[in-house]
Scaffold this active site. Sequence first.
Site, PDB file in Angstrom:
ATOM      1  N   LEU A 135       0.859  -1.179   0.000  1.00 59.09           N
ATOM      2  CA  LEU A 135       0.000   0.000   0.000  1.00 59.09           C
ATOM      3  C   LEU A 135       0.898   1.233   0.000  1.00 59.09           C
ATOM      4  CD1 LEU A 135      -2.663  -0.932   2.742  1.00 59.09           C
ATOM      5  CD2 LEU A 135      -3.004  -0.965   0.264  1.00 59.09           C
ATOM      6  N   ASP A 136       0.430   2.306  -0.604  1.00 58.23           N
ATOM      7  CA  ASP A 136       1.182   3.549  -0.567  1.00 58.23           C
ATOM      8  C   ASP A 136       1.328   4.020   0.877  1.00 58.23           C
ATOM      9  OD1 ASP A 136       1.290   3.581  -3.339  1.00 58.23           O
ATOM     10  OD2 ASP A 136      -0.568   4.731  -3.511  1.00 58.23           O
ATOM     11  N   LYS A 137       2.330   4.836   1.126  1.00 58.95           N
ATOM     12  CA  LYS A 137       2.614   5.330   2.469  1.00 58.95           C
ATOM     13  C   LYS A 137       1.368   5.887   3.152  1.00 58.95           C
ATOM     14  CE  LYS A 137       5.101   9.048   4.849  1.00 58.95           C
ATOM     15  NZ  LYS A 137       6.037  10.190   4.705  1.00 58.95           N
ATOM     16  N   ARG A 234      -5.986   5.711  -7.437  1.00 61.56           N
ATOM     17  CA  ARG A 234      -5.740   7.157  -7.463  1.00 61.56           C
ATOM     18  C   ARG A 234      -5.716   7.692  -8.890  1.00 61.56           C
ATOM     19  NH1 ARG A 234      -0.358   7.563  -4.034  1.00 61.56           N
ATOM     20  NH2 ARG A 234      -0.687   9.810  -4.370  1.00 61.56           N
TER      21      ARG A 234
END
Length: 326
Positions: A135-137, A234
Amino acid sequence: MADEIPIPDEYAGQRFDRVLARLFPDYSRSQLKGWIEAGHARLDGQAVRPREPVHGGQLASLDAPDRLDEHSSVSAQAIPLHIVYEDEDLVVLDKPPGLVVHPGAGNPDGTLENALLHRFPELAAVPRHGLIHRLDKDTSGLLVIARSSRAHARLTEAMQAREIVRRYQALVIGSMPSGGTVDAPLARHPVDRKRIAVRQGGREAVTHYRVAERFPFHTLLDVKLETGRTHQIRVHMAHVRYPIVGDPVYGRRLSVPRGATETLAESLRGFRRQALHAARLSLTHPVSGETIEVAAELPTDFQALLRALREDARAREAEARRRADR
């Protein structure tokens, strides 16, 4: 030290990569093919192509580089983890926003990977330290971790076969009339290599979404990934002109709707990350075969933003009624 296994006579004539997958079932076919090409898997001591036909009695050897992970530069660190499911084969955890998954430039430590090695030392001997996906930060929510090489291989293959179902909640800018599907290929941006863009010739990417809750100027979506490309949700939401709230890369500049309550205005100004959460996950257990389903509540900052949106919507409805009664 490399593992060596004689090739049974019944495998004669088959491709080396396929035979290797039968001899070493703890690893996925994609892993084994890469190791053959890198020279870590050999036939009678010789580097060969993955499609090389084999003969009975030959010796297949494998020196899997990921077995040396215990000597890697990733150190174990005592960082709290929120575990939502755990058994001897796998772990599902709820990653908080702000926690980086892998060490890298700008984040040499203090990552999820460091935390995993402290909590589960056996992951030092598992490929990619057990990580199946990422997962992204600043995206929160559920991540699957394999605790053995066997589980890692099977879960990796399940992810590639789209058998692990991942559902997200996303708050986007704009009041969406209905749900839908975005089927648009993704690739690296031609100029900014840190960004992903919709591009012809890119990798297939499919995102399904439906409206969960609608606000005057925003929409809460339930999102289901069919593929799992980098930044997929996104980029796809921005592509259909409903970017995710707070997205610093693909979103719009901060805009507070006219007439918003002070609480909503403060919440929007203070929300400095993408409003995206991996909320639900379903998979087949790599060993028992049972169905595992887990869920994770929205983080407190996301919940507070939704409360502010609901309060704002009620205030607008009350004002509309007052005007209608005049």
